[in-house]
Design a protein around this motif. Structure first.
Motif, PDB file in Angstrom:
ATOM      1  N   GLN A   1       0.796  -1.220  -0.345  1.00  0.00           N
ATOM      2  CA  GLN A   1      -0.046   0.078  -0.644  1.00  0.00           C
ATOM      3  C   GLN A   1       0.914   0.959   0.155  1.00  0.00           C
ATOM      4  O   GLN A   1       0.694   2.155  -0.557  1.00  0.00           O
ATOM      5  CB  GLN A   1      -0.998   0.638   2.028  1.00  0.00           C
TER       6      GLN A   1
ATOM      7  N   THR B   1      -6.067  -2.132  -2.992  1.00  0.00           N
ATOM      8  CA  THR B   1      -7.885  -1.984  -1.173  1.00  0.00           C
ATOM      9  C   THR B   1      -7.458  -3.468  -1.030  1.00  0.00           C
ATOM     10  O   THR B   1      -8.232  -4.180  -2.164  1.00  0.00           O
ATOM     11  CB  THR B   1      -8.978  -1.750  -1.835  1.00  0.00           C
TER      12      THR B   1
ATOM     13  N   GLU C   1      -2.811   4.287  -9.121  1.00  0.00           N
ATOM     14  CA  GLU C   1      -4.447   3.767  -8.439  1.00  0.00           C
ATOM     15  C   GLU C   1      -4.555   3.604  -7.147  1.00  0.00           C
ATOM     16  O   GLU C   1      -3.520   3.681  -6.694  1.00  0.00           O
ATOM     17  CB  GLU C   1      -4.988   3.060  -8.857  1.00  0.00           C
ATOM     18  N   ASP C   2      -5.565   2.770  -6.913  1.00  0.00           N
ATOM     19  CA  ASP C   2      -6.015   2.408  -5.578  1.00  0.00           C
ATOM     20  C   ASP C   2      -4.559   1.560  -5.207  1.00  0.00           C
ATOM     21  O   ASP C   2      -5.124   0.097  -5.873  1.00  0.00           O
ATOM     22  CB  ASP C   2      -6.742   3.028  -4.508  1.00  0.00           C
TER      23      ASP C   2
ATOM     24  N   GLY D   1      -9.320  -0.093  -9.162  1.00  0.00           N
ATOM     25  CA  GLY D   1      -8.038  -0.680  -8.730  1.00  0.00           C
ATOM     26  C   GLY D   1      -7.875  -2.130  -9.219  1.00  0.00           C
ATOM     27  O   GLY D   1      -7.533  -2.815  -9.067  1.00  0.00           O
TER      28      GLY D   1
ATOM     29  N   PHE E   1       2.451   1.905  -3.263  1.00  0.00           N
ATOM     30  CA  PHE E   1       1.205   2.613  -4.109  1.00  0.00           C
ATOM     31  C   PHE E   1       0.701   4.067  -4.243  1.00  0.00           C
ATOM     32  O   PHE E   1       0.591   4.528  -4.642  1.00  0.00           O
ATOM     33  CB  PHE E   1      -0.281   1.499  -3.903  1.00  0.00           C
ATOM     34  N   GLU E   2       0.806   4.243  -2.728  1.00  0.00           N
ATOM     35  CA  GLU E   2       0.837   5.533  -2.844  1.00  0.00           C
ATOM     36  C   GLU E   2       1.843   6.948  -3.228  1.00  0.00           C
ATOM     37  O   GLU E   2       2.100   7.888  -3.812  1.00  0.00           O
ATOM     38  CB  GLU E   2       0.655   5.640  -0.820  1.00  0.00           C
TER      39      GLU E   2
END
Length: 409
Positions: free
Chosen positions: A74, A86, A83-84, A138, A77-78
């Motif tokens: 995560q 989840t 995209e995110d 995402g 990704f940030e």
């Protein structure tokens, strides 16, 4: 007497000794994490991550490693992705079908859904699920903890990997992580599910004593005040866990329970005496948890094996357990089952860990048969049977009297 006013400052951070805390480092699981990162790596290139099955006994860091890897992904990704990511966590402990798992997924994904949907056709439920997943979009990684609870109803594991090719998903890239204590679960999946899955199977072996000591030392450094552990505390907590299942959770529970007892009693140091007392309490609680959910017939069978144990007549064959079971069932006013059905209950108790069933050779007569013996602590089992079921109290106390007379308690 314990008192809130005389408590000492032994524990500085209870969360670190809790089940949900994720360490910043998992050196004992470096090899397993490498495989997990490899399976998740397609997500860093904009593709769907691979599915994973994680296997190992309880307390071997499977869930912690999953959270660790997904937390790291995560962060990637940030920083790097447009995209995110989840992650979605679903405990399947009390979910016995793919339908229930799908309903729970909807609860986790949609804050407006507070109860698992019921009474809908499965296709409708799957359509709603994939609609929600596409709305999120995402990359989505669904974690099914204790996935083996669904038994042979594995439709959800077929639906998710094939959702794109079947036109049910358009935007979201969805994969899953299945976590299980049952090593045979994946082998028992239906052929169509096996054909669909191109997955990673990652085994989490039991921790050894040194690994458990290292894990406890790191936790203690963060959770406890300085110089509050007496010599031997870490080693004894680790030894108890290593002797049983090699479970880090067991070792941590021993340290936490012992530390809480010392703190509540106003002691300034946690000693091995605290650990010994904590061990007795935790052992009894573990036995109680296992017995509490048993059916009455299971309790009668377990009581029969316990009585044979104190008579020193175990391991015992089914034919030797049956008359004792029948006498116990009749003594509490219950209709005893036939021997074949009682044998089924022996097998259930073996699966739940209360008794051990061992295959024996028939010798010159050929064939094999099973013998049963108690697989939990004798004193704890008698105590729990006495306290948890009013009908069994007198029988359990009679067994205790025999055990006391023989010096077994």
């Amino acid at each position: 007497m314990p008192s809130f006013r005389k408590q000492t400052d032994i524990i500085e951070n209870d969360m670190v000794l809790g089940e949900d805390w994720v360490p910043e480092d998992l050196p004992e699981r470096e090899a397993e994490l490498s495989q997990m990162y490899e399976a998740l790596s397609p997500a860093t290139r904009g593709f769907t991550p691979d599915n994973m099955f994680l296997y190992g006994k309880a307390g071997q860091g499977k869930t912690a490693a999953t959270r660790y890897a997904l937390n790291d992904l995560q962060l990637f990704f940030e920083d790097e992705m447009d995209e995110d990511l989840t992650p979605v966590y679903v405990s399947c402990n009390e979910l016995t079908s793919s339908y229930q798992v799908t309903g729970q997924l909807l609860v986790e994904l949609d804050e407006d859904i507070t109860e698992r949907p019921n009474g809908h056709a499965p296709d409708i439920l799957y359509s709603r699920l994939f609609g929600h997943l596409d709305e999120i979009g995402g990359t989505i990684v669904i974690v099914f903890d204790e996935i083996d609870a669904i038994g042979d109803d594995d439709q959800i594991l077929y639906q998710i990997p094939r959702a794109h090719s079947n036109g049910k998903l358009e935007e979201a890239k969805v994969s899953f992580v299945g976590i299980s204590n049952d090593f045979s679960f994946r082998d028992n999946l239906s052929p169509k599910v096996k054909d669909t899955l191109y997955d990673y199977v990652i085994d989490f072996p039991s921790y050894d004593s040194q690994q458990l000591r290292d894990i406890l030392k790191r936790r203690a450094e963060i959770a406890l005040a300085d110089d509050v552990l007496d010599d031997g505390v870490i080693e004894l907590c680790s030894a108890y866990a290593a002797k049983d299942e090699g479970s880090a959770r067991q070792a941590i529970n021993h340290l936490y329970k012992a530390s809480k007892m010392a703190q509540t009693d106003g002691d300034h140091v946690v000693t091995t005496d605290h650990v010994e007392t904590a061990h007795d309490i935790l052992k009894r609680n573990h036995v109680m948890e296992g017995i509490r959910g048993l059916t009455p017939q299971n309790k009668y069978v377990l009581t029969a094996v316990t009585l044979l144990e104190v008579r020193e007549e175990t391991p015992a064959r089914t034919g030797e357990v049956y008359p004792v079971y029948r006498e116990i069932a009749e003594s509490v006013g219950s209709e005893p089952l036939v021997q074949r059905r009682m044998r089924d209950h022996l097998q259930e108790l073996s699966l739940h860990g209360q008794i051990a069933l061992t295959s024996q050779s028939g010798g010159v007569k050929g064939g094999t048969y099973y013998v049963a013996e108690l697989n939990t602590g004798l004193e704890a089992t008698i105590t729990v049977l006495s306290e948890i079921d009013e009908a069994m109290h007198e029988v359990a106390e009679d067994i205790r009297a025999i055990a006391d007379m023989k010096g077994m308690l």
